[in-house]
Design a protein around this motif. Structure first.
Motif, PDB file in Angstrom:
ATOM      1  N   GLY A 141       0.782  -1.217   0.000  1.00 48.11           N
ATOM      2  CA  GLY A 141       0.000   0.000   0.000  1.00 48.11           C
ATOM      3  C   GLY A 141       0.817   1.271   0.000  1.00 48.11           C
ATOM      4  O   GLY A 141       0.272   2.359  -0.144  1.00 48.11           O
ATOM      5  N   TYR A 142       2.139   1.185   0.145  1.00 48.71           N
ATOM      6  CA  TYR A 142       2.998   2.370   0.149  1.00 48.71           C
ATOM      7  C   TYR A 142       3.348   2.718  -1.281  1.00 48.71           C
ATOM      8  O   TYR A 142       3.826   1.887  -2.036  1.00 48.71           O
ATOM      9  CB  TYR A 142       4.273   2.091   0.957  1.00 48.71           C
ATOM     10  N   VAL A 143       3.108   3.950  -1.668  1.00 44.23           N
ATOM     11  CA  VAL A 143       3.409   4.392  -3.019  1.00 44.23           C
ATOM     12  C   VAL A 143       4.846   4.895  -3.063  1.00 44.23           C
ATOM     13  O   VAL A 143       5.208   5.811  -2.336  1.00 44.23           O
ATOM     14  CB  VAL A 143       2.436   5.504  -3.453  1.00 44.23           C
ATOM     15  N   GLN A 144       5.661   4.255  -3.910  1.00 49.81           N
ATOM     16  CA  GLN A 144       7.056   4.678  -4.043  1.00 49.81           C
ATOM     17  C   GLN A 144       7.133   6.041  -4.716  1.00 49.81           C
ATOM     18  O   GLN A 144       6.343   6.361  -5.599  1.00 49.81           O
ATOM     19  CB  GLN A 144       7.837   3.677  -4.893  1.00 49.81           C
ATOM     20  N   LYS A 145       8.102   6.832  -4.297  1.00 49.15           N
ATOM     21  CA  LYS A 145       8.332   8.141  -4.892  1.00 49.15           C
ATOM     22  C   LYS A 145       9.151   7.966  -6.170  1.00 49.15           C
ATOM     23  O   LYS A 145       9.955   7.052  -6.288  1.00 49.15           O
ATOM     24  CB  LYS A 145       9.099   9.051  -3.925  1.00 49.15           C
ATOM     25  N   SER A 146       8.954   8.864  -7.119  1.00 47.32           N
ATOM     26  CA  SER A 146       9.645   8.800  -8.401  1.00 47.32           C
ATOM     27  C   SER A 146      10.981   9.538  -8.333  1.00 47.32           C
ATOM     28  O   SER A 146      11.045  10.675  -7.873  1.00 47.32           O
ATOM     29  CB  SER A 146       8.761   9.425  -9.486  1.00 47.32           C
ATOM     30  N   ARG A 147      12.025   8.879  -8.816  1.00 46.96           N
ATOM     31  CA  ARG A 147      13.351   9.497  -8.860  1.00 46.96           C
ATOM     32  C   ARG A 147      13.352  10.682  -9.822  1.00 46.96           C
ATOM     33  O   ARG A 147      13.920  11.740  -9.535  1.00 46.96           O
ATOM     34  CB  ARG A 147      14.396   8.467  -9.309  1.00 46.96           C
ATOM     35  N   MET A 148      12.698  10.525 -10.975  1.00 51.69           N
ATOM     36  CA  MET A 148      12.680  11.585 -11.983  1.00 51.69           C
ATOM     37  C   MET A 148      11.937  12.818 -11.453  1.00 51.69           C
ATOM     38  O   MET A 148      12.404  13.948 -11.620  1.00 51.69           O
ATOM     39  CB  MET A 148      12.007  11.075 -13.263  1.00 51.69           C
ATOM     40  N   ALA A 149      10.801  12.596 -10.807  1.00 47.68           N
ATOM     41  CA  ALA A 149      10.036  13.729 -10.260  1.00 47.68           C
ATOM     42  C   ALA A 149      10.832  14.453  -9.179  1.00 47.68           C
ATOM     43  O   ALA A 149      10.871  15.685  -9.145  1.00 47.68           O
ATOM     44  CB  ALA A 149       8.701  13.234  -9.705  1.00 47.68           C
ATOM     45  N   ALA A 150      11.473  13.700  -8.310  1.00 46.60           N
ATOM     46  CA  ALA A 150      12.263  14.312  -7.234  1.00 46.60           C
ATOM     47  C   ALA A 150      13.435  15.103  -7.803  1.00 46.60           C
ATOM     48  O   ALA A 150      13.738  16.206  -7.344  1.00 46.60           O
ATOM     49  CB  ALA A 150      12.760  13.242  -6.273  1.00 46.60           C
ATOM     50  N   GLY A 151      14.101  14.561  -8.816  1.00 48.20           N
ATOM     51  CA  GLY A 151      15.239  15.257  -9.418  1.00 48.20           C
ATOM     52  C   GLY A 151      14.833  16.534 -10.120  1.00 48.20           C
ATOM     53  O   GLY A 151      15.488  17.574  -9.994  1.00 48.20           O
ATOM     54  N   ILE A 152      13.728  16.478 -10.873  1.00 52.57           N
ATOM     55  CA  ILE A 152      13.260  17.676 -11.578  1.00 52.57           C
ATOM     56  C   ILE A 152      12.781  18.727 -10.585  1.00 52.57           C
ATOM     57  O   ILE A 152      13.051  19.920 -10.746  1.00 52.57           O
ATOM     58  CB  ILE A 152      12.173  17.295 -12.599  1.00 52.57           C
ATOM     59  N   LEU A 153      12.066  18.296  -9.539  1.00 51.84           N
ATOM     60  CA  LEU A 153      11.649  19.244  -8.502  1.00 51.84           C
ATOM     61  C   LEU A 153      12.853  19.903  -7.838  1.00 51.84           C
ATOM     62  O   LEU A 153      12.829  21.098  -7.533  1.00 51.84           O
ATOM     63  CB  LEU A 153      10.795  18.537  -7.443  1.00 51.84           C
ATOM     64  N   ALA A 154      13.906  19.129  -7.616  1.00 53.36           N
ATOM     65  CA  ALA A 154      15.102  19.683  -6.966  1.00 53.36           C
ATOM     66  C   ALA A 154      15.778  20.722  -7.843  1.00 53.36           C
ATOM     67  O   ALA A 154      16.199  21.772  -7.363  1.00 53.36           O
ATOM     68  CB  ALA A 154      16.080  18.562  -6.632  1.00 53.36           C
ATOM     69  N   ILE A 155      15.862  20.447  -9.137  1.00 48.87           N
ATOM     70  CA  ILE A 155      16.540  21.388 -10.031  1.00 48.87           C
ATOM     71  C   ILE A 155      15.704  22.652 -10.237  1.00 48.87           C
ATOM     72  O   ILE A 155      16.225  23.762 -10.203  1.00 48.87           O
ATOM     73  CB  ILE A 155      16.873  20.700 -11.370  1.00 48.87           C
ATOM     74  N   LEU A 156      14.393  22.493 -10.426  1.00 54.84           N
ATOM     75  CA  LEU A 156      13.554  23.651 -10.736  1.00 54.84           C
ATOM     76  C   LEU A 156      13.079  24.405  -9.492  1.00 54.84           C
ATOM     77  O   LEU A 156      12.982  25.629  -9.520  1.00 54.84           O
ATOM     78  CB  LEU A 156      12.339  23.204 -11.561  1.00 54.84           C
ATOM     79  N   MET A 157      12.746  23.679  -8.417  1.00 57.24           N
ATOM     80  CA  MET A 157      12.168  24.305  -7.226  1.00 57.24           C
ATOM     81  C   MET A 157      13.003  24.064  -5.980  1.00 57.24           C
ATOM     82  O   MET A 157      12.513  24.199  -4.863  1.00 57.24           O
ATOM     83  CB  MET A 157      10.757  23.746  -6.995  1.00 57.24           C
ATOM     84  N   GLY A 158      14.271  23.700  -6.154  1.00 58.55           N
ATOM     85  CA  GLY A 158      15.137  23.383  -5.031  1.00 58.55           C
ATOM     86  C   GLY A 158      15.378  24.547  -4.096  1.00 58.55           C
ATOM     87  O   GLY A 158      15.696  24.356  -2.923  1.00 58.55           O
ATOM     88  N   THR A 159      15.211  25.763  -4.596  1.00 51.71           N
ATOM     89  CA  THR A 159      15.385  26.947  -3.760  1.00 51.71           C
ATOM     90  C   THR A 159      14.429  26.919  -2.582  1.00 51.71           C
ATOM     91  O   THR A 159      14.766  27.365  -1.487  1.00 51.71           O
ATOM     92  CB  THR A 159      15.131  28.212  -4.599  1.00 51.71           C
ATOM     93  N   TYR A 160      13.252  26.381  -2.796  1.00 50.94           N
ATOM     94  CA  TYR A 160      12.224  26.351  -1.755  1.00 50.94           C
ATOM     95  C   TYR A 160      12.120  24.997  -1.057  1.00 50.94           C
ATOM     96  O   TYR A 160      11.241  24.798  -0.239  1.00 50.94           O
ATOM     97  CB  TYR A 160      10.872  26.740  -2.353  1.00 50.94           C
ATOM     98  N   GLY A 161      12.959  24.049  -1.398  1.00 54.73           N
ATOM     99  CA  GLY A 161      12.987  22.757  -0.731  1.00 54.73           C
ATOM    100  C   GLY A 161      11.828  21.850  -1.076  1.00 54.73           C
ATOM    101  O   GLY A 161      11.517  20.922  -0.328  1.00 54.73           O
ATOM    102  N   ILE A 162      11.179  22.082  -2.220  1.00 54.93           N
ATOM    103  CA  ILE A 162      10.012  21.293  -2.599  1.00 54.93           C
ATOM    104  C   ILE A 162      10.373  19.811  -2.733  1.00 54.93           C
ATOM    105  O   ILE A 162       9.604  18.939  -2.330  1.00 54.93           O
ATOM    106  CB  ILE A 162       9.403  21.832  -3.916  1.00 54.93           C
TER     107      ILE A 162
END
Length: 110
Positions: free
Chosen positions: A33-54
């Motif tokens: 029942g645990y949904v795994q987080k996506s590596r691609m989504a986390a990486g893109i969020l870090a590059i684009l919105m990393g300033t805010y820690g998203i």
């Protein structure tokens, strides 16, 4: 001297504290029942919105994400430059596979 310094494991007494019963191990398979987080989504969020820690919030590291967000907002832009660099470095590390688990120790899915 308190009694917990004199604790003997062979005496049959209960320890004065309640030790943790379960510790998640890094890289374990997700529980049902645990949904795994996506590596691609986390990486893109870090590059684009990393300033805010998203990306940190997405991966479940709320303390780290809150620190990044507050440093960006309360330093009038000076901290935002540092957080931008930090976000880009985190994004590259996530996409490269050096950061490969979320805050619960579950592998990120590709």
């Amino acid at each position: 001297m308190p009694d917990y310094y004199n604790y003997d494991q062979n005496s049959g007494q209960q320890p004065m504290y309640n030790p943790p019963q379960y510790q998640p191990q890094a890289g374990m398979e997700p529980p049902p029942g645990y949904v795994q987080k996506s590596r691609m989504a986390a990486g893109i969020l870090a590059i684009l919105m990393g300033t805010y820690g998203i990306h940190s919030f997405y991966l479940g590291n709320t303390s780290k994400g809150l620190m990044q967000l507050l440093l960006s907002l309360f330093t009038c832009g000076i901290g935002a430059i540092v957080m931008l660099i930090w976000g880009i470095v985190d994004g590259v590390r996530i996409l490269d596979g050096r950061i490969n688990t979320d805050a619960n120790g579950v592998f990120l899915k590709d």
